[in-house]
Design an enzyme around this catalytic site. Structure first.
Site, PDB file in Angstrom:
ATOM      1  N   GLY A  14       4.383  -3.076   1.902  1.00  0.00           N
ATOM      2  CA  GLY A  14       5.329  -3.972   1.248  1.00  0.00           C
ATOM      3  C   GLY A  14       5.039  -4.862   0.114  1.00  0.00           C
ATOM      4  O   GLY A  14       5.499  -5.904  -0.054  1.00  0.00           O
ATOM      5  N   GLY A  15       3.938  -4.650  -0.436  1.00  0.00           N
ATOM      6  CA  GLY A  15       3.035  -5.588  -1.488  1.00  0.00           C
ATOM      7  C   GLY A  15       3.283  -6.754  -0.805  1.00  0.00           C
ATOM      8  O   GLY A  15       2.548  -6.975   0.433  1.00  0.00           O
ATOM      9  N   ASP A  43      -2.570  -3.731  -9.119  1.00  0.00           N
ATOM     10  CA  ASP A  43      -2.755  -4.827  -8.109  1.00  0.00           C
ATOM     11  C   ASP A  43      -3.750  -5.765  -8.794  1.00  0.00           C
ATOM     12  O   ASP A  43      -4.044  -7.025  -8.295  1.00  0.00           O
ATOM     13  CB  ASP A  43      -3.470  -4.107  -6.740  1.00  0.00           C
ATOM     14  CG  ASP A  43      -2.368  -3.971  -5.777  1.00  0.00           C
ATOM     15  OD1 ASP A  43      -1.162  -4.606  -5.910  1.00  0.00           O
ATOM     16  OD2 ASP A  43      -2.460  -3.214  -4.955  1.00  0.00           O
ATOM     17  N   THR A  54       0.431   1.879   0.827  1.00  0.00           N
ATOM     18  CA  THR A  54       1.062   1.348   1.806  1.00  0.00           C
ATOM     19  C   THR A  54       1.717   2.201   2.764  1.00  0.00           C
ATOM     20  O   THR A  54       2.678   2.183   2.810  1.00  0.00           O
ATOM     21  CB  THR A  54       1.821   0.407   1.098  1.00  0.00           C
ATOM     22  OG1 THR A  54       1.335   0.001   0.210  1.00  0.00           O
ATOM     23  CG2 THR A  54       2.213  -0.103   2.019  1.00  0.00           C
ATOM     24  N   SER A  63      -5.614  -6.717  -2.985  1.00  0.00           N
ATOM     25  CA  SER A  63      -4.612  -6.555  -2.274  1.00  0.00           C
ATOM     26  C   SER A  63      -3.899  -7.328  -1.221  1.00  0.00           C
ATOM     27  O   SER A  63      -4.405  -8.499  -1.053  1.00  0.00           O
ATOM     28  CB  SER A  63      -5.133  -5.241  -1.252  1.00  0.00           C
ATOM     29  OG  SER A  63      -4.353  -4.785  -0.480  1.00  0.00           O
ATOM     30  N   SER A  64      -2.952  -6.753  -0.886  1.00  0.00           N
ATOM     31  CA  SER A  64      -2.074  -7.732   0.406  1.00  0.00           C
ATOM     32  C   SER A  64      -2.041  -7.258   1.490  1.00  0.00           C
ATOM     33  O   SER A  64      -1.556  -7.630   2.708  1.00  0.00           O
ATOM     34  CB  SER A  64      -0.743  -7.985  -0.273  1.00  0.00           C
ATOM     35  OG  SER A  64      -0.586  -8.565  -1.434  1.00  0.00           O
ATOM     36  N   THR A 108      -2.767   2.446   1.028  1.00  0.00           N
ATOM     37  CA  THR A 108      -1.953   2.434  -0.185  1.00  0.00           C
ATOM     38  C   THR A 108      -2.158   3.172  -1.420  1.00  0.00           C
ATOM     39  O   THR A 108      -3.378   3.396  -1.740  1.00  0.00           O
ATOM     40  CB  THR A 108      -1.864   0.834  -0.451  1.00  0.00           C
ATOM     41  OG1 THR A 108      -0.796   0.647  -1.556  1.00  0.00           O
ATOM     42  CG2 THR A 108      -3.159   0.174  -1.047  1.00  0.00           C
TER      43      THR A 108
HETATM   44  O1  DON Z   1      -2.603  -3.340  -1.689  1.00  0.00           O
HETATM   45  C1  DON Z   1      -1.586  -3.771  -1.973  1.00  0.00           C
HETATM   46  O2  DON Z   1      -1.259  -5.043  -1.752  1.00  0.00           O
HETATM   47  C2  DON Z   1      -0.569  -2.853  -2.725  1.00  0.00           C
HETATM   48  N1  DON Z   1      -0.985  -1.793  -3.404  1.00  0.00           N
HETATM   49  C3  DON Z   1       0.414  -2.612  -1.436  1.00  0.00           C
HETATM   50  C4  DON Z   1       1.762  -1.881  -1.883  1.00  0.00           C
HETATM   51  C5  DON Z   1       2.611  -1.532  -0.835  1.00  0.00           C
HETATM   52  O3  DON Z   1       2.606  -2.102   0.157  1.00  0.00           O
HETATM   53  C6  DON Z   1       4.009  -0.422  -1.055  1.00  0.00           C
HETATM   54  N2  DON Z   1       4.732  -0.493  -0.043  1.00  0.00           N
HETATM   55  N3  DON Z   1       5.892  -0.412  -0.075  1.00  0.00           N
END
Ligand code: DON
Length: 415
Positions: free
Chosen positions: A316-317, A266, A224, A295-296, A242
């Site tokens: 941000g997930g 994930d 991320t 993923s997001s 990420t």
């Molecule tokens: O790909 C994804 O959705 C997660 N690995 C993202 C994680 C993330 O954004 C962490 N950041 N704050």
């Protein structure tokens, strides 16, 4: 050409900023557990000091090897050897054969219209672009500007759209090499209209009643850091990378100078399990050999009248998706300038937990009370929601406005 400046930066070093320093203090016990990680971030066993010159010679050498010999160097060459050695040292499972068999795949972008703009964003195995389309397609059915910014009605509509999109994410999304993802149906206006059919202006629809929308076909069985770049010719690149959790799994590859991710989180590790981002796992995203995790990530490019208008995205997930949706709506519906659109406080609903999360100082007490009367649970977070470093192109004069998100330490060049 992009690697050389990064290698120079790693070799020559840069001043340790507040964010890195305070992270290293906060996560000292975790990151010091691993020898190679400790060697990078804790010289003489102390966290890198504020403003100290942070040089990463191993990383610089790794980047130069990749620049010279291409992707094969990483997957089959010296870097691969270093990764596997680190695996053996710290109980990891990845072998030389796994690395050699891995291939980056170019996939079609997800594209849809939101009011008078056209959005180009990431498709599976990220659920980001599809969920973004679903949120905005549902919002399109509402007179958003008329509701008034961050009124109870506005937050209600936004949260209800987000809730429905995230329920579908759990039900339908995963690696398209393993399951059939009904992309076109999910991002269609018809589907948004059906999904919005049980929206009530007055009441929150309980998360348990939202489930997933019905699609025409039977799909169940088949089961991320973000940065934005625009060059002077108007070529745009939207990049989200990420390693999942903060500092990944904490293990750095000795001699190679980079951290390993904890991306396995994930996946749906077991059904109905919540991952680090509290996202609920569904069947399409169950772990399988060779499969890529859902993923997001939502790196996004927006055009208006066929001209580049916005490059955006976020970490941000699950909050990535709702962040990007709000940035676009703020620009298109409320005509905010880019800095306002990014810095404006955000809300987030991801179906489960069935709550509207907000940043601090987002909603007035009256608005929160009104939302509670409608059946919402509103919870203020201590932390941030997203960090959308973006570039906006002014159609009047073609000026590019680089805007960094004030939530995170960053820089932006506007010219
Ligand atoms: O790909 C994804 O959705 C997660 N690995 C993202 C994680 C993330 O954004 C962490 N950041 N704050």
């Amino acid at each position: 050409t992009l690697i050389a400046p990064a290698a120079d930066l790693a070799e020559n070093g840069y001043a340790v900023g507040y964010q890195l320093h305070s992270d290293l203090v906060e996560y000292e016990d975790f990151l010091k557990k691993y020898e190679a990680t400790a060697a990078i971030f804790y010289p003489k066993s102390r966290p890198l000091r504020l403003n100290a010159l942070f040089k990463q010679p191993d990383l610089a050498a790794t980047l130069r090897r990749i620049a010279a010999d291409g992707a094969d160097e990483f997957y089959e060459g010296e870097t691969a050897g270093l990764i596997v050695r680190q695996m053996n040292a710290s109980g990891g499972l990845i072998t030389m054969a796994d690395l050699a068999n891995y291939q980056a795949v170019e996939r079609p972008a997800v594209e849809f219209d939101y009011r008078d703009v056209h959005v180009i964003t990431m498709g599976p195995p990220s659920g980001g672009g599809i969920a973004l389309a679903q949120i905005l397609n549902q919002l399109e059915r509402v007179d958003v500007p008329d509701l008034g910014y961050h009124s109870a009605g506005h937050v209600h509509a936004m949260a209800e759209a987000q809730k429905r999109a995230f329920a579908d994410r759990t039900a339908y999304l995963g690696d398209p090499d393993f399951i059939k993802v009904p992309v076109q149906e999910l991002i269609s206006d018809d589907y948004a209209a059906r999904r919005w059919g049980d929206f009530s202006e007055l009441w929150a629809t309980p998360g348990k009643d939202v489930a997933n929308g019905d699609l025409a076909g039977a799909y169940e069985s088949e089961y991320t850091t973000h940065f934005s770049v625009v060059d002077r010719h108007g070529n745009a690149v939207s990049v989200t990378t990420t390693i999942n959790g903060l500092y990944g799994c904490g293990v750095a590859v000795a001699g190679a100078g980079f951290l390993l991710n904890n991306e396995m989180d994930d996946f749906t590790i077991k059904l109905a399990n919540r991952n680090m981002w509290s996202l609920v796992g569904g069947v399409p995203n169950l772990i399988e050999p060779g499969k890529r995790m859902l993923s997001s990530m939502t790196p996004t490019i927006v055009t208006r009248d066929d001209k580049l208008m916005l490059v955006t995205g976020s970490p941000g997930g699950g909050r990535i998706i709702t962040t990007v949706a709000q940035v676009i709506s703020n620009l298109v519906d409320y005509e905010m300038d880019i800095k306002q659109a990014i810095d404006a406080p955000r809300i987030h609903h991801q179906w489960l937990p069935d709550i509207i999360q907000t940043e601090r100082f987002t909603l007035s007490r009256e608005t929160r009370q009104q939302l509670a009367r409608m059946g919402h649970v509103v919870q203020e977070r201590d932390g941030i929601i997203g960090a959308a470093n973006s570039i906006y192109i002014d159609p009047a004069n073609n000026w590019k406005h680089g805007a960094f998100d004030s939530r995170r330490e960053a820089g932006a060049a506007g010219y």
